[in-house]
Design a protein around this motif. Structure first.
Motif: not given
Length: 367
Positions: A122-124, A139-141, A146-154, A280-286
């Motif tokens: 759906e998105r990249q 998918d979008g969510a 992942l954008a939150t997890a990667f932080g400044p690298h996204a 990295l913000d890995l809490a977003a992945l949980s």
């Protein structure tokens, strides 16, 4: 596999003085030595035109002799390793122009040419990893997490992606009733790199996989997995039946890394598995994985970190050619002379043939 080989078409560059071919078998004179090649080795050597790849050679060999492609690929890796050791072939393009510009986009080739393009997304999310940019499809969510997890690298979001993603994440919803369960998956093109009942494990794996493209010049990145006990480890090509291998490894007290990318620090004799980024913000992945988990046990992954490297383990002969053939598919072929890096690693780190978990456990206990 993107390793291009040059041999019979570049005799002067390789110091080859004379070649005599009789009944399909070549005798090659190089640097005062005589090398006798059987017909199979001769066919492979003569096919090395600077454009052909190891996978391409395997296809030619399978077609010429009517053998299974898997067997042909093993033969090609064995022969190419021996030819590399003797100096009769070289990796094409390793003498690049200093300062050549590295491509900013990573687009993986498919290791499964008959599998099509793989899933659509759906998105990249575009992520900057060192000198390159990669895209992760989902998918979008999931992309938002992942954008939150990667932080400044996204660095960008593609709402209507047109190109195939560098990596892709598929996290099916947990089943409401008993029946067939679709596992969460990490893709590279059409290829499935990892499956799991735990979607957070897939999300952490794609973060580590992307981060491992950001490798310091002093390190060597290989398409490989780490098998270890958390302190000592070996590296090897990803096993064909990964989940079965992980279960067998667990019986010997070993774990398998979730990524198919690792970094070797040859100077310190260690292997690096997992991201070294500290932002990295890995809490977003949980949070995004909570409502997609599946019940059921599976062997846990090897924890991220740096471990003592005991050996590089190959299925073929224990030489640099086998390392190149089995684990060199992800190397970026710029001016960095990756073959030289592999040769340096092969001289500094023990090479061993055999990938059975029991044997690896014995090597780790008595390095």
């Amino acid at each position: 596999m993107t390793t291009n080989l040059s041999g019979a078409t570049a005799p002067r560059a390789l110091g080859i003085e004379e070649v005599v071919v009789v009944d399909g078998a070549a005798v090659v004179y190089r640097a005062g030595s005589v090398h006798a090649l059987n017909p199979t080795a001769t066919l492979i050597w003569e096919s090395c035109d600077g454009e052909v790849t190891l996978d391409g050679l395997a296809d030619e060999l399978a077609a010429s002799f009517g053998i299974e492609r898997a067997a042909a690929r093993r033969d090609v890796i064995d022969v190419a390793g021996e030819l590399l050791t003797r100096g009769l072939i070289a990796v094409a393009g390793v003498r690049g122009t200093p300062g050549a510009e590295v491509s900013p986009v990573f687009q993986p080739s498919s290791a499964c040419s008959g599998c099509g393009e793989g899933p659509t997304y759906e998105r990249q999310l575009v992520v900057e990893s060192g000198a390159i940019r990669l895209s992760v499809g989902a998918d979008g969510a999931i992309v938002d997490a992942l954008a939150t997890a990667f932080g400044p690298h996204a660095v960008a979001l593609l709402e209507q992606p047109r190109e195939r993603a560098s990596y892709g994440v598929v996290l099916p919803a947990a089943p409401r009733h008993s029946g067939v369960m679709e596992l969460s998956r990490l893709h590279r093109g059409p290829d499935v790199l990892l499956t799991s009942r735990d979607p957070e494990r897939i999300l952490r794996a794609v973060v580590a996989q992307v981060a491992l493209h950001d490798v310091a010049p002093s390190r060597l990145r290989l398409d490989a997995v780490v098998v270890g006990d958390g302190v000592r480890a070996v590296v090897m090509a990803a096993p064909a039946h990964r989940n079965a291998y992980a279960r067998e490894a667990a019986r010997h007290g070993l774990s398998l890394s979730d990524t198919t990318a690792i970094a070797l620090d040859v100077e310190s004799g260690t292997v690096i598995h997992g991201p070294e980024w500290n932002d990295l913000d890995l809490a977003a992945l949980s949070r995004i994985a909570d409502d997609r988990r599946h019940l059921g046990a599976e062997p846990g992954p090897l924890p991220w970190g740096r471990m003592e490297l005991v050996a590089i383990v190959v299925e073929g002969p224990a030489n640099a050619g086998s390392v190149l053939g089995e684990m060199g598919g992800g190397i970026a072929w710029d001016d960095a002379t990756p073959l030289r890096s592999i040769l340096d690693a092969a001289r500094a780190v023990p090479l061993r043939s055999g990938v059975e978990p029991g044997q690896i456990a014995a090597w780790l206990q008595n390095p």
